[in-house]
Design a protein around this motif. Structure first.
Motif, short mmCIF file in Angstrom:
data_model
loop_
_atom_site.label_atom_id
_atom_site.label_comp_id
_atom_site.label_asym_id
_atom_site.label_seq_id
_atom_site.Cartn_x
_atom_site.Cartn_y
_atom_site.Cartn_z
N GLY A 155 0.84 -1.19 0.00
CA GLY A 155 0.00 0.00 0.00
C GLY A 155 0.87 1.24 0.00
N GLY A 156 0.47 2.22 -0.75
CA GLY A 156 1.24 3.46 -0.80
C GLY A 156 0.36 4.61 -1.23
N PHE A 157 0.94 5.79 -1.22
CA PHE A 157 0.20 7.00 -1.58
C PHE A 157 0.72 7.54 -2.90
CE2 PHE A 157 -0.24 6.53 2.94
CZ PHE A 157 -1.56 6.84 3.16
N ASN A 158 -0.22 7.85 -3.78
CA ASN A 158 0.20 8.44 -5.05
C ASN A 158 0.46 9.93 -4.86
OD1 ASN A 158 -2.31 9.75 -5.02
ND2 ASN A 158 -3.26 8.28 -6.40
N TRP A 159 0.67 10.62 -5.97
CA TRP A 159 1.07 12.03 -5.88
C TRP A 159 -0.08 12.95 -5.51
CZ3 TRP A 159 6.03 13.51 -5.73
CH2 TRP A 159 6.96 12.53 -6.06
N LYS A 160 -1.29 12.42 -5.44
CA LYS A 160 -2.41 13.20 -4.91
C LYS A 160 -2.68 12.83 -3.46
CE LYS A 160 -4.72 13.39 -9.40
NZ LYS A 160 -5.95 13.03 -10.13
N LEU A 161 -1.78 12.01 -2.88
CA LEU A 161 -1.92 11.50 -1.52
C LEU A 161 -3.18 10.65 -1.36
CD1 LEU A 161 -0.62 14.45 0.69
CD2 LEU A 161 0.61 12.44 -0.18
N SER A 216 1.66 17.28 -9.98
CA SER A 216 2.85 17.48 -9.16
C SER A 216 4.04 17.77 -10.06
CB SER A 216 3.12 16.23 -8.32
OG SER A 216 2.04 15.99 -7.45
N TYR A 217 4.73 18.86 -9.75
CA TYR A 217 5.97 19.18 -10.46
C TYR A 217 7.11 18.75 -9.55
CZ TYR A 217 9.46 21.69 -13.21
OH TYR A 217 10.55 22.01 -13.99
N THR A 218 7.84 17.71 -9.95
CA THR A 218 8.78 17.05 -9.06
C THR A 218 10.19 17.61 -9.18
OG1 THR A 218 9.57 15.32 -10.56
CG2 THR A 218 7.43 14.97 -9.51
N ALA A 219 11.05 17.17 -8.26
CA ALA A 219 12.44 17.60 -8.29
C ALA A 219 13.16 17.10 -9.54
CB ALA A 219 13.17 17.10 -7.04
N ASP A 220 12.64 16.05 -10.19
CA ASP A 220 13.20 15.55 -11.45
C ASP A 220 12.57 16.22 -12.67
OD1 ASP A 220 15.02 13.89 -10.31
OD2 ASP A 220 13.77 12.10 -10.41
N LYS A 221 11.79 17.27 -12.40
CA LYS A 221 11.16 18.08 -13.45
C LYS A 221 10.14 17.28 -14.26
CE LYS A 221 15.14 21.16 -13.65
NZ LYS A 221 16.18 21.81 -14.48
N VAL A 226 0.54 16.19 -26.16
CA VAL A 226 1.10 15.72 -24.89
C VAL A 226 0.23 14.59 -24.38
CG1 VAL A 226 1.74 16.37 -22.55
CG2 VAL A 226 2.02 18.02 -24.41
N VAL A 227 0.83 13.46 -24.10
CA VAL A 227 0.10 12.29 -23.63
C VAL A 227 0.54 11.96 -22.20
CG1 VAL A 227 -0.18 11.36 -25.95
CG2 VAL A 227 1.79 10.67 -24.57
N MET A 228 -0.14 11.01 -21.60
CA MET A 228 0.20 10.56 -20.24
C MET A 228 0.72 9.13 -20.30
SD MET A 228 -3.05 12.15 -18.12
CE MET A 228 -4.26 11.32 -19.15
N LEU A 229 1.98 8.96 -19.88
CA LEU A 229 2.61 7.65 -19.86
C LEU A 229 3.13 7.36 -18.45
CD1 LEU A 229 4.69 7.68 -23.18
CD2 LEU A 229 2.44 6.64 -22.78
N LYS A 230 3.37 6.07 -18.17
CA LYS A 230 3.94 5.71 -16.88
C LYS A 230 5.25 6.46 -16.65
CE LYS A 230 1.44 2.42 -14.85
NZ LYS A 230 0.99 2.51 -13.44
N CYS A 231 5.39 7.04 -15.46
CA CYS A 231 6.63 7.75 -15.14
C CYS A 231 7.79 6.77 -15.09
CB CYS A 231 6.48 8.45 -13.80
SG CYS A 231 5.14 9.67 -13.76
N HIS A 232 8.88 7.10 -15.83
CA HIS A 232 10.00 6.16 -15.90
C HIS A 232 11.24 6.69 -15.19
CE1 HIS A 232 11.32 8.91 -18.98
NE2 HIS A 232 10.41 8.50 -19.86
N HIS A 233 11.21 7.93 -14.69
CA HIS A 233 12.30 8.53 -13.91
C HIS A 233 13.60 8.65 -14.70
CE1 HIS A 233 9.46 7.65 -10.76
NE2 HIS A 233 9.64 6.35 -10.89
N MET A 234 13.51 8.64 -16.00
CA MET A 234 14.71 8.74 -16.84
C MET A 234 14.74 10.08 -17.58
SD MET A 234 14.74 4.84 -18.32
CE MET A 234 16.25 5.09 -19.25
N LYS A 235 13.89 10.99 -17.18
CA LYS A 235 13.81 12.32 -17.79
C LYS A 235 13.41 12.19 -19.26
CE LYS A 235 16.80 14.29 -14.27
NZ LYS A 235 17.96 15.11 -13.93
N ARG A 269 3.46 15.23 -12.98
CA ARG A 269 2.82 13.95 -12.68
C ARG A 269 1.35 14.12 -12.34
NH1 ARG A 269 6.78 9.82 -10.33
NH2 ARG A 269 4.82 8.76 -9.94
N THR A 270 0.57 13.14 -12.75
CA THR A 270 -0.79 13.00 -12.28
C THR A 270 -0.95 11.54 -11.88
OG1 THR A 270 -3.15 13.04 -12.87
CG2 THR A 270 -1.58 12.77 -14.69
#
Length: 428
Positions: free
Chosen positions: A256-262, A340-345, A363-372, A348-349
């Motif tokens: 269980g975890g919290f997404n970026w909208k908590l 959410s505008y993150t430290a990795d720029k 602009v589309v929505m894809l899974k965040c991959h953290h690779m910029k 996110r939704t």
């Protein structure tokens, strides 16, 4: 034959005396907790004796089945709190639950100097039995030296039994319990913030008002925080049926975890974590995006992204992965317009990031991959622009061809490429 009969008589007599001794011990221990010494009700001790033999309703987390002749009444009571209130009221406030931990978890040891905790529980018109069962389970299954206090935050409840009766009851408990009252209905987050501000413990633990803690629940959480004071931790969360109050163990292959909208969500344990743990399922799971948020929580904020030219906002429109992000009238209510505008720029939704793979593309929505890469946007707070780094183009208002989807265009400084990120973060 006669010797066998004598043995049965002796064993039966011994068993009866053992039960009588247990009954008397529990009876007088319960009475010692009573404010009114004349009130020697047998109900608490009867519940305790029945729980020892595990025949009382709901003991060991078993389902409570309501007889057919009580079904109509059960349905009416269900409407009060949206769970089977009749079943809940039949269950002891300190019912037993099975220990479903992995064997490796049961034998783990923890440092003696773990930080203590204050538990914050927010309630609004909660049922008596579920609220008190939450409190009792936390007290009974937490090492006393680790549980400093419990704070109950009443979010403007209207039910009389949650007033003085509740105050009198919690005053008899062995752990300090304080009740804070919100002056008006304020919602879960504000009520939790009020409770958090009043805590005295080294760690704040938030619990729902209708949950039950199992044995060994607290120590591993505090151990993770002792290792890293920046950590925000969450246990495996099991399930209690809203219809039968059956306790059902959760899977250790999800967390269980919290997404970026908590908002709370369930996530599968990723393969990288399975590989890192090398088959040891007792090790904690680093929770991907939620874990990243935990360690960098001060570097992230949630925003409404408003276009200066049109005064409309970026909106996910409830769409899913691989679908285009939307554009709609700003409503200021959060929801689909919280990004959410993150430290990795990243923008996110939930677990999706804004992504653009081609010049002048939508602009589309894809899974965040953290690779910029295609998901990296630089916000210029002076020019109010969102630069898509890979394409060197700026986020712009929708085109005439598709008036509901923001797009990329060459940066020109015009108002349609200016965006105001209105902070929507609740801060402690």
């Amino acid at each position: 034959m006669r010797r066998f009969v004598y043995c049965k008589v002796v064993l039966t007599t011994s068993l009866v005396w053992v039960l009588v001794d247990v009954f008397l011990l529990l009876y007088f221990s319960e009475c010692n907790k009573c404010d009114n010494k004349k009130d020697h009700s047998l109900l608490p001790v009867l519940r305790a004796v029945m729980s020892l033999t595990q025949v009382a309703p709901g003991e060991m987390g078993k389902a409570v089945i309501i007889p057919k002749e009580e079904q109509e009444k059960m349905k009416e009571l269900f409407k009060i709190n949206q769970f089977n209130l009749m079943a809940s009221d039949m269950i002891a406030l300190n019912r037993s639950l099975p220990d479903v931990r992995l064997d490796g978890c049961k034998t783990k040891t923890y440092p003696d100097d773990l930080p203590n905790t204050s538990i914050v529980i927010v309630f609004h018109n909660e049922a008596w039995s579920t609220l008190l069962r939450t409190i009792h389970s936390a007290i009974n299954r937490s090492p006393r030296h680790l549980l400093l206090e419990i704070l109950l935050v009443d979010d403007a409840s209207e039910r009389d039994f949650l007033k003085k009766k509740l105050e009198d009851y919690v005053a008899t408990l062995e752990v300090p319990v304080r009740i804070l009252r919100m002056e008006q209905r304020s919602g879960l987050i504000r009520a939790r913030l009020r409770g958090a501000a009043a805590t005295r413990g080294q760690v704040i633990t938030f619990l729902d008002a209708h949950c039950e803690c199992t044995v060994g629940w607290l120590e591993p959480l505090l151990a993770r925080i002792k290792e890293d004071r920046r950590a925000v931790v969450c246990p495996i969360i099991d399930v209690i049926s809203d219809e039968t109050f059956e306790y059902m163990a959760g899977s250790d292959m999800t967390y269980g975890g919290f997404n970026w909208k908590l908002n709370f969500r369930w996530y599968p344990v990723p393969q990288r974590e399975m590989d890192r743990r090398k088959g040891d399922r007792t090790l904690p799971v680093r929770s991907g995006s939620s874990g990243w948020m935990s360690s960098k929580i001060s570097s992230t904020s949630s925003h409404q992204i408003r276009n200066v030219e049109t005064n409309q906002c970026v909106d996910n429109m409830g769409r899913k992965e691989n679908e285009k992000v939307g554009f709609f009238n700003c409503h200021g209510m959060g929801g689909n317009q919280v990004f959410s505008y993150t430290a990795d720029k990243e923008i996110r939704t939930d677990d999706l990031c804004l992504d653009a793979s081609r010049l002048n593309g939508p602009v589309v929505m894809l899974k965040c991959h953290h690779m910029k890469g295609n998901q990296m946007f630089e916000y210029d707070a002076e020019r109010l622009t969102l630069l898509h780094v890979n394409s060197n183009q700026c986020l712009d208002m929708p085109s005439e061809e598709d008036k509901m989807v923001p797009t990329l265009r060459d940066c020109s400084g015009r108002r349609s490429q200016q965006w105001i990120l209105r902070n929507m973060t609740l801060t402690v």
